[in-house]
Design an enzyme around this catalytic site. Sequence first.
Site, PDB file in Angstrom:
ATOM      1  N   HIS A  25       0.927  -1.199   0.047  1.00 44.37           N
ATOM      2  CA  HIS A  25      -0.228   0.107   0.107  1.00 44.37           C
ATOM      3  C   HIS A  25       0.846   1.151   0.010  1.00 44.37           C
ATOM      4  CE1 HIS A  25       1.008   0.064   4.307  1.00 44.37           C
ATOM      5  NE2 HIS A  25       0.372   1.277   4.489  1.00 44.37           N
ATOM      6  N   TYR A 149      11.502 -11.314 -14.506  1.00 43.04           N
ATOM      7  CA  TYR A 149      10.200 -10.773 -13.665  1.00 43.04           C
ATOM      8  C   TYR A 149       8.871 -11.489 -14.382  1.00 43.04           C
ATOM      9  CZ  TYR A 149       6.702  -6.868 -13.013  1.00 43.04           C
ATOM     10  OH  TYR A 149       5.852  -6.045 -12.702  1.00 43.04           O
ATOM     11  N   LYS A 153       5.551 -13.478 -12.799  1.00 37.10           N
ATOM     12  CA  LYS A 153       4.145 -12.881 -12.873  1.00 37.10           C
ATOM     13  C   LYS A 153       3.401 -14.016 -13.562  1.00 37.10           C
ATOM     14  CE  LYS A 153       4.378  -8.727 -10.912  1.00 37.10           C
ATOM     15  NZ  LYS A 153       3.283  -8.328  -9.874  1.00 37.10           N
TER      16      LYS A 153
END
Length: 331
Positions: A25, A149, A153
């Site tokens: 967040h 990466y 994902k």
Amino acid sequence: MASTQNQQDGTIASFEGKRIWVTGHRGMLGSAMVRSLAGEGAELLLTTREEVDLCNQAAVYAWMEANRPELVFHIGAKVGGIHANATLPADFVRENLLIQCNVIDGAYRSGVQKLVFVASNCTYPSLAPQPIAEDALLTGPLDANIRSYAVSKIAGIEMCSAYRRQYGCNFVAVIPPNLYGPGDNYHPQHSHVVAGILRRAHEAKMQGADEFVVWGDGTPRRELLHVDDLADAMKYVMRAPTTHDLYNVGCGHDLAISELASIIADVVGFKGRIVYDASKPNGTMRKLLDSSRIRALGWVPKVDERLGLRSAYQDFMQILEDPARRARIGD
Ligand SMILES: NC(=O)c1ccc[n+]([C@@H]2O[C@H](COP(=O)([O-])OP(=O)(O)OC[C@H]3O[C@@H](n4cnc5c(N)ncnc54)[C@H](OP(=O)(O)O)[C@@H]3O)[C@@H](O)[C@H]2O)c1
């Protein structure tokens, strides 16, 4: 151990009173998600890296067991641009695999009602037909510059799908294009395309330079999405029946890096030349998403690109005036 075996259609009627965990967040998208959820009447559960390291399985499981989130927007990840990905591929694949295993499996174990995970458009093959539909996933080789990466994902997307097939979990993934907006990472080695160009244009203006340099030859095309639009789209996906386990979320058009650099130079007020360093990698030439699936849920992007870039520049200027935020961008 609780199971999320769920016989319902996955619809979340309202966020009112829901215990919602937004991972990551403090980042660009995570803070947009928190802004977007304000006023929905939800109980937001927010954890910093110091409180719960998402790479630490025991810490994640213990926190989830104790706090029992009902909904999870899983946003936290190791994120970086082409340079960071090229130089730290082991860190990218290891940390993201750990984070995803911990959060997604933890969500199953603690009985989370629904989880929305953010992947990336680099998961699609570099030569995928344009615009790229969700079924292009795993149909061809990936861009070598960001493969570690991307593979992490893809594993996250597959976890959502596999937990849904095996355990009936309402876990869904979204694939956005290049993001930009307030809270972007302007670090010289870790930034994405918009933040990187914006910083270089600003520095050239402040130094009175005649030119600034952009990596690659300027011809690759990129689709951009403002983080506020993605946060809004993720709420649509969270509310919707779980009829699909993957949604592309794009603005629907792309522009050449050279066009983007000109717009940013204009926004920043840099009047000199833009020089392209063709010795640096171009990356994938085009990755425009087919976002008709999420459009069918009624979502439309709202942020005008030029206005969005202007507000991103204002945020960058505020970062420069705040010593704590400035330290985070390597200044
Ligand atoms: N930016 C883009 O263009 C883009 C494009 C496609 C997809 N995405 C995806 O969107 C998501 C958010 O990206 P973003 O640009 O908002 O990234 P960001 O600004 O770098 O934010 C990432 C957040 O994840 C947190 N995090 C990372 N590792 C952690 C760990 N081990 N434990 C706890 N927290 C951890 C960071 O914590 P700290 O605040 O402590 O650093 C940060 O708050 C990511 O999943 C990314 O893959 C981004």
